[in-house]
Design an enzyme around this catalytic site. Structure first.
Site, short mmCIF file in Angstrom:
data_model
loop_
_atom_site.label_atom_id
_atom_site.label_comp_id
_atom_site.label_asym_id
_atom_site.label_seq_id
_atom_site.Cartn_x
_atom_site.Cartn_y
_atom_site.Cartn_z
N ASN A 1 79.70 -2.59 36.19
CA ASN A 1 79.38 -3.95 35.72
C ASN A 1 77.89 -4.29 35.81
O ASN A 1 77.39 -5.09 35.02
CB ASN A 1 80.22 -4.99 36.47
N VAL B 1 89.91 1.52 46.46
CA VAL B 1 89.04 2.69 46.47
C VAL B 1 88.18 2.69 47.74
O VAL B 1 87.98 3.73 48.38
CB VAL B 1 88.16 2.74 45.21
N GLU C 1 80.77 -2.67 49.43
CA GLU C 1 80.92 -4.00 48.83
C GLU C 1 82.10 -3.92 47.88
O GLU C 1 82.11 -3.10 46.95
CB GLU C 1 79.65 -4.40 48.09
N CYS D 1 81.26 -9.54 40.97
CA CYS D 1 81.92 -9.83 42.24
C CYS D 1 81.57 -11.22 42.76
O CYS D 1 82.21 -11.69 43.69
CB CYS D 1 81.56 -8.77 43.27
N GLN E 1 90.53 -2.75 30.65
CA GLN E 1 90.16 -3.99 31.31
C GLN E 1 90.71 -5.19 30.55
O GLN E 1 91.22 -6.15 31.15
CB GLN E 1 88.64 -4.11 31.44
N GLU F 1 73.54 -5.20 52.51
CA GLU F 1 72.64 -4.61 51.52
C GLU F 1 71.45 -5.54 51.29
O GLU F 1 71.50 -6.73 51.58
CB GLU F 1 73.38 -4.39 50.20
#
Length: 481
Positions: free
Chosen positions: A148, A228, A246, A280, A327, A458
């Site tokens: 993304n 994942v 993340e 996100c 998607q 991060e």
């Protein structure tokens, strides 16, 4: 442009190839891109280990100069590379250009951090002993990035990894290989040891799994889904590999009865539908005070319907297509789930036809939703937002915190006391007041709580916690001459 892999300082063909098509126009074949074999991944890992030691020995000025050159070129070529991003990912061209420019800023910021990587001296409790505390690189870092933000997300991982003296194995998302190659071409032109930076694309079940299970990897930085991420963590712990993840989100925006209504609608619409909802930090739960609920919803529906959905490269497009057929199918399934749960679909939620065949979808607004509905519990990654009515600030805060996630959250209010209370009591990594939930700066930490994040933060100087390890040295002072 290259379509291969970059391993040990050389471009290579892969064991197989995948097609890369434009989601705005599926007849537009961008190219066929290489997929790595297990042997190629192993070769990259071996080369990275050797190169990392040379890179650390090269010193801070060298690392500064290389990162500055990468960042400067990215910013200078933001228009060109931004077009690649928009063509293969589907975000409007202005967003694609902006993403690449921001990626350049990450590199120039961490170029500066190279020169600020200083240690500490401490007094010992023992006479005649000196203590030196400094940070050193962890070694070889595996970076697994999503589709993304195919340039910005890897940039905010690759830049600090290199700045702090590490080598990189990058496995990008297979949906956006052209962006990965464009960034790699810039890095590959720099004066760096062969093997320091490696582009190793391939399916997660093969290349990705072998990468996270490797004993040659010291740290793994991952952005993607919760399932994942959990799998990566389970694999990494076998080798005690450091992890930074993340993952998902279900970000709330609280709109109070004293909010500036037009500003609230603008922020909510931008946060919910920007990047076609595929980020996100999107606001997918809008928790609205009952006193202004109806007026807010009416304005939000008009704002959603006014958005221009079209080809990512067309002038005036505000929402591009979603990234893929899979998607889009998932998004439309969530629309049906919402309706089956009793939510009222006020607008959108349908596949759109445009001049070119692509994965276009109208932005959707649900009202009359409850926080226990699947559309309010699960990350949809779609241009869909759900309105939840609240009778008070306390109820709104409780709903906002009732989630497995905790990445970003926002409140729209004119009350300083409410804003301050929300900042203190909202369980999220990033809290916004009178701003969209999306939109963060590159020089400060980014991350969340709960299922949203795991491991050190991060971005900013906080990235050092993940990309370095601390060494404390004790030295017995000699006798004075």
């Amino acid at each position: 442009m290259q379509t291969g892999l970059y391993i040990d300082g050389r471009w290579e063909t892969g064991a197989s190839e995948i097609e890369n098509r434009n989601p705005s126009d599926v007849s537009d074949l961008i190219g066929s891109y290489a997929q790595a074999s297990a042997d190629q991944l192993d070769a990259a890992l071996a080369a990275a280990g050797k190169a990392q030691r040379k890179w650390w020995a090269a010193g801070i000025q060298k690392r500064h100069d290389v990162l500055m050159a990468i960042g400067t070129e990215l910013m200078a070529r933001a228009g060109e590379i931004g077009q690649i991003v928009s063509r293969e990912e589907g975000k409007p061209l202005a967003e694609g250009k902006g993403e690449v420019y921001r990626a350049g800023q990450f590199f120039t910021y961490y170029a500066g951090e190279c020169l600020r990587n200083q240690g500490d001296l401490a007094e010992s409790v023992r006479p005649g002993v000196e203590i030196d505390v400094r940070r050193e690189p962890v070694g070889v870092v595996a970076i697994i990035s999503p589709w993304n933000f195919p340039v910005a997300t890897p940039a905010w991982k690759i830049a600090p990894a290199l700045a702090f003296g590490n080598a990189v194995i990058w496995k990008p998302a297979n949906l956006t290989p052209a962006s990965a190659v464009a960034l790699t071409e810039i890095i590959a032109r720099q004066d760096i040891p062969a093997g320091l930076f490696n582009l190793v694309a391939g399916p997660g079940r093969d290349v990705g799994q072998r990468l996270v299970e490797s004993r040659d990897v010291a740290a793994i930085s991952f952005t993607g889904s919760v399932p994942v991420g959990r799998g990566i963590a389970a694999s990494a712990i076998q080798n005690m590999t450091k992890v930074q993840m993340e993952m998902g989100s279900k970000n709330p925006m609280v709109i109070m009865d004293d909010a500036d209504l037009d500003l609230a609608v603008a922020c909510a619409s931008g946060a919910a539908f920007g990047a076609t909802g595929q980020k996100c930090t999107a606001a997918s739960r809008l928790i609205v005070h009952e006193a202004i609920h109806d007026a807010f919803v009416e304005k939000l529906v008009k704002a959603a319907e006014a958005l221009k959905v079209g080809h990512a490269l067309e002038e005036g497009t505000q929402l591009g297509p979603v990234v893929s057929e899979a998607q889009l199918t998932q998004n439309l399934a969530y629309v049906e789930i919402g309706k089956s749960e009793g939510a009222e679909l006020l607008t959108g939620g349908t596949r759109l036809e445009r001049a070119t065949e692509g994965y276009y979808m109208s932005p959707a607004v649900f009202a009359g939703t409850r926080n226990d509905m699947r559309v309010n519990r699960e990350e949809m990654f779609a241009p869909i937002t759900c309105v939840i009515k609240a009778g008070s600030y306390d109820e709104a805060l409780a709903i906002a915190n009732d989630t497995d996630f905790g990445l970003t959250a926002g409140i729209m209010t004119r009350s300083l006391s409410r804003a301050s209370h929300f900042r203190a009591n909202m369980r999220a990594g990033c809290v916004m007041v009178n701003l969209p939930t999306a939109g963060t700066d590159y020089h400060v930490p980014f991350g969340g709580r709960g299922a949203s994040s795991y491991g050190p933060r991060e971005q900013g100087s906080y990235a050092a916690e993940f990309y370095t390890t601390v060494k404390t040295s004790y030295v017995a002072a000699g006798e004075p001459a």
